[in-house]
Design an enzyme around this catalytic site. Structure first.
Site, PDB file in Angstrom:
ATOM      1  N   ARG A  58      52.942 -84.710  11.939  1.00 61.51           N
ATOM      2  CA  ARG A  58      52.182 -83.494  12.267  1.00 61.51           C
ATOM      3  C   ARG A  58      53.025 -82.240  12.043  1.00 61.51           C
ATOM      4  NH1 ARG A  58      51.833 -81.132  17.005  1.00 61.51           N
ATOM      5  NH2 ARG A  58      52.191 -82.982  18.273  1.00 61.51           N
ATOM      6  N   TYR A 111      31.175 -68.529   3.269  1.00 64.59           N
ATOM      7  CA  TYR A 111      30.718 -69.899   3.519  1.00 64.59           C
ATOM      8  C   TYR A 111      30.163 -69.923   4.951  1.00 64.59           C
ATOM      9  CZ  TYR A 111      30.951 -74.814   4.774  1.00 64.59           C
ATOM     10  OH  TYR A 111      30.653 -76.064   5.234  1.00 64.59           O
ATOM     11  N   ASP A 183      39.692 -65.979   1.117  1.00 67.21           N
ATOM     12  CA  ASP A 183      39.328 -67.363   0.820  1.00 67.21           C
ATOM     13  C   ASP A 183      39.151 -67.439  -0.701  1.00 67.21           C
ATOM     14  OD1 ASP A 183      37.943 -69.722   0.291  1.00 67.21           O
ATOM     15  OD2 ASP A 183      36.925 -69.716   2.223  1.00 67.21           O
ATOM     16  N   LYS A 208      37.541 -78.667  -2.744  1.00 68.66           N
ATOM     17  CA  LYS A 208      36.829 -78.182  -3.919  1.00 68.66           C
ATOM     18  C   LYS A 208      37.696 -78.275  -5.188  1.00 68.66           C
ATOM     19  CE  LYS A 208      33.626 -77.260  -0.881  1.00 68.66           C
ATOM     20  NZ  LYS A 208      34.225 -77.456   0.413  1.00 68.66           N
TER      21      LYS A 208
END
Ligand code: LCS
Length: 393
Positions: A58, A111, A183, A208
């Site tokens: 992590r 989005y 973004d 994407k």
């Protein structure tokens, strides 16, 4: 190897900087949750930062770091953080930069969930927002307040393809001490590098174009400097927004072909957009490569190419659009974008359906808008597929 003097496609293949001790030619999947320390003192040094070393996945992992280093290189940033999803990257930015009493400004057609959570969840923590048409710098300026901390942009925006002038937005934000985040999912660093315009943070849904094969969900943040990077990292690792090594490996693998995938999808997109624009049953088409796009010239200046995302509306609105979506055979009727396969979807009832009608209307996400993500199939097949579906309208 040092790729600093290499071209974009060479960086796609060779950046990352993680050399496997066993001689693996590519960075393998370090599928481990934790790392062995040589002795107790080394563990303590790793934790204190006195010596760099892996501790726990992590907090950092070589497979993930290879991907992060590559994105840092491609976006010309200081450092990157790979996340479990694009939304984890969005939330890392919001949680890092905004607190009680702060205000953010966003483009109205982001989005869906990037706007939705800010309007539904964050007010609970005393955070305020305005979503306006950020393709107009005057509209941004109108809603700046003394407590505005973040200007959050998507350019081109999902799904209306609006383009914001990054140079002008940065100039305005700097004047008011506001941090900026872009973004960059629709472009990828191949077509646009927001940090080069002075933007502070870039993020992507790696689901994407970066991964490109519709087989993982992931996100990435790239910070322009050390201070921002450390602030974002604190939130990312402590919220547990990290990506896992297997996902990171697939994203890094997919990334290698980003340039050739986008070259091809973009060439086809231009043909598809021209086909749609000349079709008598199509009401309008929005594609940055068409001269009819409202910010065509800005797009030409700011982006290295118009990309592979097209929005359009069929005459007859939603009902006519449904006929097209229900009858395409090659294009897959599915949300998401940026993969090798052509995808078609309907934002008002799918990706942007959780926004209020008022929010969709103000953002010009009409009920008839259909979004197309152009893949790398033969362009003749993509056009023939749309053509047979449009004939049925
Ligand atoms: N930013 C943009 C521009 C997006 O298009 C998406 C997802 C996200 C962030 C969130 O990324 P995720 O958490 O899904 O990796 N966009 C989607 C879309 O247009 N259709 O389905 C998902």
């Amino acid at each position: 190897m040092d790729t600093s003097d290499k071209g974009f496609n060479s960086k796609l293949i060779h950046s990352g900087g993680i050399v496997d001790e066993k001689g693996s030619a590519i960075t393998p999947i370090y599928q481990t949750s934790t790392f062995r320390f040589k002795d107790a003192d080394q563990g303590a040094r790793f934790f204190s930062g006195e010596e760099k070393g892996y501790i726990y996945t992590r907090l950092g992992n070589p497979t993930i770091e290879d991907l992060e280093n590559t994105l840092t290189d491609l976006e010309n940033g200081y450092g990157s953080l790979a996340t479990a999803s694009g939304m984890a990257a969005v939330n890392t930015v919001y949680l890092t930069l905004l607190g009680k009493g702060d205000h953010m400004i966003g483009h109205h057609a982001l989005y869906g969930p990037s706007r939705g959570i800010m309007e539904k969840l964050y007010p609970k923590f005393g955070i305020e927002s305005d979503f306006i048409d950020a393709t107009s710098i005057e509209e941004i300026e109108k809603v700046i307040r003394p407590n505005t901390k973040l200007l959050y942009l998507e350019t081109p925006a999902n799904p209306t393809m609006g383009i914001t002038d990054l140079t002008a937005a940065v100039e305005l934000a700097k004047k008011h001490n506001i941090l900026t985040c872009v973004d960059n999912t629709f472009c990828s660093p191949y077509l646009q590098k927001p940090l080069d315009f002075g933007i502070d943070i870039v993020l992507h849904s790696m689901t994407k174009f970066i991964n490109g094969h519709a087989d993982i969900v992931g996100g990435i943040l790239v910070a322009k400097d050390k201070v921002l990077f450390e602030q974002l990292k604190y939130v990312m690792i402590n919220m547990g927004f990290n990506i896992d090594p297997h996902q990171a490996f697939l994203a890094r693998r997919g990334l290698k072909t980003l340039g050739i995938r986008i070259d091809r999808a973009q060439e086809s997109s231009m043909k598809v957009a021209e086909y749609l624009e000349s079709h008598p049953k199509v009401e309008w088409v929005l594609y940055p490569g068409l001269k009819s796009h409202p910010q065509y010239e800005l797009g030409e200046r700011q982006m290295n190419g118009p990309g592979a995302m097209i929005s359009f509306e069929v005459k007859g609105g939603l009902e006519a659009g449904k006929t097209v979506m229900n009858n395409v055979e090659l294009a897959v009727l599915a949300v998401s974008l940026g993969g090798v396969e052509t995808l078609i979807q309907h934002p008002a009832s799918m990706t942007h359906s959780k926004l209020s009608r008022e929010a969709r209307d103000s953002a010009a996400i009409s009920d008839g808008l259909i979004r197309l993500s152009v893949g790398i199939e033969e362009v003749e097949d993509i056009i023939a597929d749309l053509d047979q579906a449009l004939k049925l309208v």
